[in-house]
Scaffold this motif. Sequence first.
Motif, PDB file in Angstrom:
ATOM      1  N   ILE A 198       0.127  -3.388   4.509  1.00  0.00           N
ATOM      2  CA  ILE A 198      -0.946  -2.203   4.751  1.00  0.00           C
ATOM      3  C   ILE A 198      -0.071  -0.834   5.168  1.00  0.00           C
ATOM      4  CG2 ILE A 198      -2.912  -1.232   6.213  1.00  0.00           C
ATOM      5  CD1 ILE A 198      -3.598  -4.128   6.430  1.00  0.00           C
ATOM      6  N   LYS A 199       1.019  -1.167   5.927  1.00  0.00           N
ATOM      7  CA  LYS A 199       1.965   0.072   6.280  1.00  0.00           C
ATOM      8  C   LYS A 199       3.239  -0.080   5.521  1.00  0.00           C
ATOM      9  CE  LYS A 199      -0.316  -0.058  10.909  1.00  0.00           C
ATOM     10  NZ  LYS A 199      -0.284  -0.315  12.302  1.00  0.00           N
ATOM     11  N   SER A 200       3.259  -0.412   4.159  1.00  0.00           N
ATOM     12  CA  SER A 200       4.582  -0.573   3.536  1.00  0.00           C
ATOM     13  C   SER A 200       5.387   0.798   3.746  1.00  0.00           C
ATOM     14  CB  SER A 200       4.262  -0.536   1.907  1.00  0.00           C
ATOM     15  OG  SER A 200       3.264  -1.645   1.751  1.00  0.00           O
ATOM     16  N   ARG A 201       4.806   1.959   3.773  1.00  0.00           N
ATOM     17  CA  ARG A 201       5.498   3.188   4.088  1.00  0.00           C
ATOM     18  C   ARG A 201       6.275   2.997   5.247  1.00  0.00           C
ATOM     19  NH1 ARG A 201       2.713   8.967   2.849  1.00  0.00           N
ATOM     20  NH2 ARG A 201       2.928   8.809   0.635  1.00  0.00           N
ATOM     21  N   GLN A 202       5.449   2.772   6.234  1.00  0.00           N
ATOM     22  CA  GLN A 202       6.211   2.532   7.566  1.00  0.00           C
ATOM     23  C   GLN A 202       7.177   1.587   7.766  1.00  0.00           C
ATOM     24  OE1 GLN A 202       2.974   2.902   6.941  1.00  0.00           O
ATOM     25  NE2 GLN A 202       1.779   4.046   8.503  1.00  0.00           N
ATOM     26  N   ALA A 203       6.976   0.579   7.019  1.00  0.00           N
ATOM     27  CA  ALA A 203       7.836  -0.575   6.887  1.00  0.00           C
ATOM     28  C   ALA A 203       9.326  -0.089   5.966  1.00  0.00           C
ATOM     29  CB  ALA A 203       7.521  -1.659   6.342  1.00  0.00           C
ATOM     30  N   SER A 204       8.973   0.646   5.210  1.00  0.00           N
ATOM     31  CA  SER A 204      10.147   1.000   4.561  1.00  0.00           C
ATOM     32  C   SER A 204      11.071   1.879   5.132  1.00  0.00           C
ATOM     33  CB  SER A 204       9.951   1.758   3.381  1.00  0.00           C
ATOM     34  OG  SER A 204       9.102   0.643   2.381  1.00  0.00           O
ATOM     35  N   ASP A 205      10.301   2.907   6.144  1.00  0.00           N
ATOM     36  CA  ASP A 205      11.151   3.670   7.158  1.00  0.00           C
ATOM     37  C   ASP A 205      11.998   2.959   7.958  1.00  0.00           C
ATOM     38  OD1 ASP A 205       9.607   5.814   6.136  1.00  0.00           O
ATOM     39  OD2 ASP A 205       8.119   5.972   7.983  1.00  0.00           O
ATOM     40  N   ARG A 206      11.429   1.927   8.532  1.00  0.00           N
ATOM     41  CA  ARG A 206      12.292   0.900   9.403  1.00  0.00           C
ATOM     42  C   ARG A 206      13.580   0.384   8.688  1.00  0.00           C
ATOM     43  NH1 ARG A 206      10.971   0.603  15.028  1.00  0.00           N
ATOM     44  NH2 ARG A 206       8.799   1.118  15.426  1.00  0.00           N
ATOM     45  N   ARG A 232       0.913  -1.146   0.086  1.00  0.00           N
ATOM     46  CA  ARG A 232       0.001  -0.078   0.088  1.00  0.00           C
ATOM     47  C   ARG A 232       0.884   1.156   0.129  1.00  0.00           C
ATOM     48  NH1 ARG A 232      -2.364   1.860   4.878  1.00  0.00           N
ATOM     49  NH2 ARG A 232      -3.946   3.622   4.562  1.00  0.00           N
ATOM     50  N   ALA A 233       0.569   2.207  -0.825  1.00  0.00           N
ATOM     51  CA  ALA A 233       1.461   3.091  -1.089  1.00  0.00           C
ATOM     52  C   ALA A 233       0.691   4.407  -1.819  1.00  0.00           C
ATOM     53  CB  ALA A 233       2.586   2.799  -1.946  1.00  0.00           C
ATOM     54  N   ALA A 234       1.257   5.392  -2.035  1.00  0.00           N
ATOM     55  CA  ALA A 234       0.597   6.492  -2.860  1.00  0.00           C
ATOM     56  C   ALA A 234       1.241   6.119  -4.354  1.00  0.00           C
ATOM     57  CB  ALA A 234       1.085   8.094  -2.486  1.00  0.00           C
ATOM     58  N   HIS A 235       0.877   5.083  -4.856  1.00  0.00           N
ATOM     59  CA  HIS A 235       1.181   4.397  -6.024  1.00  0.00           C
ATOM     60  C   HIS A 235       0.822   5.251  -7.310  1.00  0.00           C
ATOM     61  CE1 HIS A 235       2.124   0.437  -4.775  1.00  0.00           C
ATOM     62  NE2 HIS A 235       1.155   0.167  -4.297  1.00  0.00           N
ATOM     63  N   GLU A 236       1.841   5.751  -8.007  1.00  0.00           N
ATOM     64  CA  GLU A 236       1.627   6.446  -9.281  1.00  0.00           C
ATOM     65  C   GLU A 236       1.247   5.410 -10.105  1.00  0.00           C
ATOM     66  OE1 GLU A 236       2.488   9.768  -9.958  1.00  0.00           O
ATOM     67  OE2 GLU A 236       2.155   9.488 -12.220  1.00  0.00           O
ATOM     68  N   GLY A 237       1.780   4.274 -10.198  1.00  0.00           N
ATOM     69  CA  GLY A 237       1.387   3.145 -11.302  1.00  0.00           C
ATOM     70  C   GLY A 237       2.138   2.086 -10.778  1.00  0.00           C
ATOM     71  N   ALA A 238       2.158   1.197 -11.922  1.00  0.00           N
ATOM     72  CA  ALA A 238       2.867  -0.138 -11.850  1.00  0.00           C
ATOM     73  C   ALA A 238       3.283  -0.638 -13.205  1.00  0.00           C
ATOM     74  CB  ALA A 238       2.011  -1.166 -11.015  1.00  0.00           C
ATOM     75  N   TRP A 239       4.335  -1.190 -13.188  1.00  0.00           N
ATOM     76  CA  TRP A 239       4.944  -1.518 -14.492  1.00  0.00           C
ATOM     77  C   TRP A 239       5.695  -3.094 -14.497  1.00  0.00           C
ATOM     78  CZ3 TRP A 239       4.744   3.193 -12.439  1.00  0.00           C
ATOM     79  CH2 TRP A 239       4.167   4.113 -13.340  1.00  0.00           C
TER      80      TRP A 239
END
Length: 634
Positions: free
Chosen positions: A408-416, A316-323
């Motif tokens: 669900i918290k990909s952004r928070q996981a990436s912070d870590r 889950r993210a502010a996805h621009e898109g997917a390729w």
Amino acid sequence: MAKDFDAMEDSNRSGNPSIHEVSDPARRIWVQGGLAALAGSVLAPWLAGCAGVPGSGPLLGFKGIPPTKEDGLVVPEGYVAEVLAPWGEPVGVPGRMPAWREDAGNSAADQALQMGMHHDGIHYYPLEGSSGRGLLVMNHEYTDDGLLHTDGMKTWSAEKVRKAQAAHGVAVIEVVLQDGRWQMVRPSRYARRFTAFAPFAVQGPAAGHALMKTAADPDGRTVLGTLNNCASGMTPWGTYLSGEENWAFYFDSGDRIDADQKRWGLPKASGYRWAAHDERFDARRHPNEFHRFGWVVEIDPYDPTSLPVKRTALGRAAHEGAWVGVTRDGRAVVYSGEDARFEYIYKFVSRDRIAPGGGAANRELLDHGTLYVARFESDGSGRWIPLVHGQGPLTAANGFADQGEVLIKSRQASDRLGATKMDRPEWLAIDQAAREIYCTLTNNSARGAAGMPGVDAANPRANNVMGQIIRWKEDGDFDALAFRWNHLVLAGDPANARPEARGNIKGDIFACPDGLMLDARGVLWIQTDAHATQMYKGELERIGSNQMLACDRTSGEIRRFLTGPVNCEITGATLTPDLRTLFINVQHPGETPSDRSDPDEPDKYSRWPGGRPGNRPRSATVVIRRRDGGVIGT
Ligand code: FEO
Ligand code: CA
Ligand code: CA
Ligand code: CA
């Protein structure tokens, strides 16, 4: 657009360290090679067909155009551009084709059967392999409610909220080339609209998760709607991927907000004002509804009865898109970025191989695999860090109960995980043969500001208002855990008085790269989304209106191909398999500084494409052909 959140508050940024080094943009660390050609029985025949690329001769054969400020489209000599499918045109659902009303008097029910607003990512899906008849699938990112309703937002009602929701989402239309002109086929059995209230299945590790359950959906497996669909990608098995980008800004938090909501930038009160008449968007009453957006959605346009799916394994993210790239043994690798300041770039590697048989044979392909986030090191190397529950800091003690919560918290996981905070990653393009990936980093004026992250090698300019294109080559195959990277180009005007805004473009100047498309001949097409509000006074004057340019990656030359109407953004590009028709989208012509037009003066900045006084500006798909029917760009 302003909803790309140039003004994203710094409260939601991560605390990751930055790499303090300025890159050498002149570095070229690998040899360009190969075309984006795929072959093999598992792939759609039109992709395999790209191996026989039409058109020899120079890569860039057209005469570049100067920057413009016209309220219209400008293309090179020998080319024609025509409007095909503006906001409000009925999509062609049999027996249900309400005509567009210039006074914006169409109802919500009408709008749900018409082209949505603010066209963005687009892709052409041939019917029976044809370059003359196919489906166009495209996103409708957001609404300008000043234009959408006859009196704009002066009054507010449940009907207006419903109409705004109906103007969001995705459209599928059928198009045909007849007597040298492309037209919509209406009615068409393929014509569909997916709105902000259409049902979507939820699949992957977060399906049915406690954080995905709501009063209306106690199973957590069916979500109504897709939101803020920005960029798009076509899968090799013939489906459409669409990114839910700035979904957080549709919800109201009131004065109650927790740390996770804050990390996503949940506003106190959404400018869309949906919560006033649709309580789903009141995060105080339905906090889990907020978790049900921010996913990549997959749509099978060839099957008009198919249910679209939110693919939670992709994070889950502010996805621009997917390729999608394909490993040598046939697994799918899905790349995506979050278009927000100081956010991340991801890739997902599927566990299973792509199966022959199109969308129906690959219904669970994107549900099983591993998600990674990118870290760009200052020495030109990079690595992919897995987002796997139980590995490293992704534990229950740190707030990740299971893999569903990690996603669900990909952004928070990436912070870590210490991933690299980027300058707003927008579109990506994949060179399948060379295992190279390109990504636009559109701008980030907060880079280096007080209290904000400073420059690093991958994001080398403070107060970055011009943007850059980064590229990397995977170490071996697409599933590699390491890569080498450099910059294709730093955007900006070499004549700019400010050294930090000059860039290193060879050829025609531009700012704020956003859309990207790598065509089958190897031309990298770049689309721009620059706003006067992002620039210093006078800087955008020389660069002109938003535009589309072609890049010869071998020589590095960039040449301007198209410019759009006043205050539009050029976004989305797709070619027919014969490369003789180019479809693009023109988004938000006449956009106002506030993003909400004045209904009493809808044509204040632009009246494109109608052209007459009082015409509401309309986002639209545009068809570009050569007068002699030749290959685009040659
Ligand atoms: Fe919707 Fe990041 O542009
Ligand atoms: Ca936009
Ligand atoms: Ca974009
Ligand atoms: Ca943008």
